[in-house]
Scaffold this active site. Structure first.
Site, mmCIF file in Angstrom:
data_model
loop_
_atom_site.group_PDB
_atom_site.id
_atom_site.type_symbol
_atom_site.label_atom_id
_atom_site.label_comp_id
_atom_site.label_asym_id
_atom_site.label_seq_id
_atom_site.Cartn_x
_atom_site.Cartn_y
_atom_site.Cartn_z
ATOM 1 N N GLU A 170 21.888 47.836 23.970
ATOM 2 C CA GLU A 170 20.949 46.678 24.935
ATOM 3 C C GLU A 170 21.748 46.194 25.914
ATOM 4 O O GLU A 170 22.713 45.815 25.906
ATOM 5 C CB GLU A 170 20.970 45.606 23.552
ATOM 6 N N GLU A 174 19.992 37.085 28.793
ATOM 7 C CA GLU A 174 19.455 35.778 28.305
ATOM 8 C C GLU A 174 18.876 35.083 29.643
ATOM 9 O O GLU A 174 19.562 35.341 30.647
ATOM 10 C CB GLU A 174 20.460 34.967 27.517
ATOM 11 N N ASN A 245 29.315 46.223 30.485
ATOM 12 C CA ASN A 245 29.907 44.731 30.612
ATOM 13 C C ASN A 245 31.183 44.730 31.306
ATOM 14 O O ASN A 245 31.307 43.680 31.975
ATOM 15 C CB ASN A 245 29.654 44.161 29.246
ATOM 16 N N CYS A 297 28.551 37.764 25.467
ATOM 17 C CA CYS A 297 29.099 39.152 25.523
ATOM 18 C C CYS A 297 30.123 39.465 26.333
ATOM 19 O O CYS A 297 31.001 40.387 26.013
ATOM 20 C CB CYS A 297 27.858 40.010 26.161
#
Ligand code: NAD
Length: 468
Positions: A170, A174, A245, A297
């Site tokens: 994913e 946010e 990330n 994250c």
């Protein structure tokens, strides 16, 4: 398709709600009774722009329901998403206990011989796809002991359920999660079985060809006609999530390191970021110098990648530096306040914004909390105001003895300094004359470079940004 999403947090709830919007029949499962009760009443337990409107849309058509019953939801589903949390352990490794419980539960739930695809959406270490497969098999063994002479998950004995495991990382952010889910840059599917890929291709068909009507709360970006699908093996899909990330966190730490040098040599990092960001090889996003990265994250995924490297006797040197620069960036804010106010003990500092970024109520690894904690430890009085995240903060951090203000003016009253920690729109447009008039001393630390230094100085502030 009948879909079950397990875990109704930021990822699971948005995924389930968007899949229902696209026309699937979705049951979202969580083991938190308060969350389920809230959702059944049509209220979102998280703040995410546009989410409640889509919840209402799905629920009113009966396409979106909520349940605590994992067994029934799994039995009815063709596709089962695992979207539970994988929070960091003190060692830096992710805590996989929730994924483990769910995977075993899925295996134990089913009592027929249908094929189901289990999709891992939680961010999990490389190799977890195979581990989840093993746990489902363990769960099945409890409820469906193998007849003698049969074995593998993919070569089922008659009447045994069949599960195909896929990884579907994913990438939503946010604050813009609905748009990121309906109009993603790409969809990644990692699987060893082509049947799993084709099921998921079918599930995502409306997204891939952008054939659905965009909801009013999230219009389709101009020119968007289709979404690339990247299919890989399981390990590569898991690696893609971590690598994405880690790269973004590194980009932010990179510009923060440049910002710190800019301050020394008298350059302006916002101009530097513009100058390098126009180079298409670099790109202009994630080049905002400031308080550093936070959220649920980046820290956890970068630490996980470092510990995976160590498992294989490989030191991830760039990522260690990324973490270290980020840590120092938060310290730098305290140093700046010390430079301006000299002694912090007994001073009143107002913190504008608690959430780790605007448009969310998520406080996980929020730089503002770190700064508040340090200031309190140093004997300062800390006041704070956040348009959305204050009730979460009171609940989740009762130990932080901050004074909660109702608005910007109440916050500014009597402050020796204000620190802008989250670039909420409300802060970018605040009335500087009023704010200045309410403060004891007009020190303004703009930890997100969200304000105009010139304007702040014109209003009589001692303005400090980051790298400018
Ligand atoms: N938050 C993000 O922006 C984001 C983005 C991309 C990926 N991810 C990854 O997605 C995963 C989920 O993240 P999140 O932020 O949505 O987490 P979250 O903590 O907000 O939500 C997790 C949910 O799972 C539920 N849960 C835990 N155990 C359960 C069980 N046994 N049965 C049913 N429900 C259970 C919890 O009650 C909670 O509601 C994590 O691995 C995260 O790293 C998160």
């Amino acid at each position: 398709m009948n879909v079950c999403v397990i875990g109704t947090g930021y990822v699971g709830l948005v995924t389930g709600t968007c899949l229902a919007y696209l026309g699937h029949e979705v049951v979202c499962v969580d083991n938190d009774p308060q969350k389920i009760a809230r959702l059944e009443a049509g209220k979102s337990p998280i703040y995410e722009p546009g989410l409640e409107a889509l919840l209402e849309h799905g629920m009113s058509r009966g396409a979106l329901t909520f349940s605590m019953g994992l067994t029934e939801a799994v039995r009815a589903a063709e596709v089962i998403f695992i979207a539970v949390g994988t929070p960091p352990l003190p060692s830096g490794e992710p805590d996989l206990q929730y994924v483990e419980a769910v995977a075993r539960g899925i295996g134990a739930a089913v009592d027929d011989a249908r094929t189901r695809v289990v999709v891992n959406k939680s961010t999990v270490p490389i190799g977890s796809g195979n581990w989840v497969e093993m746990l489902i098999e363990d769960g099945m063994t409890v409820s469906h002991p193998l007849p003698a002479g049969t074995g593998a998950l993919k070569a089922p004995a008659p009447q045994r359920p069949r599960f195909l495991v896929a990884s579907n990382p994913e990438f939503l952010r946010e604050g813009s999660a609905i748009g990121d889910t309906l109009f993603p840059d790409r969809i990644v599917i990692g699987a060893t079985d082509s049947e799993a890929v084709s099921t998921l291709r079918g599930l995502y068909a409306p997204l891939l060809d952008q054939s659905f009507e965009a909801p009013r709360v999230s219009p389709r970006p101009e020119g968007m006609r289709s979404v690339p699908l990247v299919t890989t093996d399981l390990a590569s899909a898991e690696m893609i999530k971590y690598a994405a990330n880690a790269f973004l966190a590194t980009k932010i730490s990179f510009i923060n390191e440049m910002a710190n040098l800019c301050e020394k040599v008298g350059a302006d990092v916002t101009q530097v970021a513009k100058g390098i960001g126009l180079d298409t090889r670099i790109g202009n996003r994630f080049l905002n110098a400031g308080a550093g990265w936070g959220g649920s994250c980046f820290g956890k995924d970068v630490s996980a990648l470092i510990s995976i490297g160590r498992e294989y006797q490989y030191e991830m040197e760039i990522l260690r530096a990324t973490v270290s620069v980020n840590h120092h960036q938060r310290q730098r804010l305290i140093q700046k306040l010390q430079e301006a106010l000299k002694i912090l003990k007994g001073k009143t500092i107002g913190i504008l914004g608690l959430a780790f970024k605007p448009d969310t109520d998520d406080l996980r690894d929020a730089p503002a909390l770190d700064v508040a904690q340090q200031l309190l430890k140093m004997g300062a009085r800390v006041k704070t105001y956040d348009p959305i995240a204050m009730s979460h903060c009171r609940q989740q951090h009762p130990d932080l003895e901050m004074v909660y203000a109702e608005n910007i003016e109440e916050l500014a009253a009597g402050c020796d300094a204000l620190v802008l920690m989250t670039e909420w729109e409300e802060f970018k447009t605040m009335d500087l004359t009023i704010v200045r008039g309410l403060m004891r001393t007009p020190v303004l630390l703009d930890a997100r470079n969200a304000l105009s230094p010139m304007a702040c100085q014109n209003y009589g502030f001692h303005y400090m940004g980051v790298g400018r």
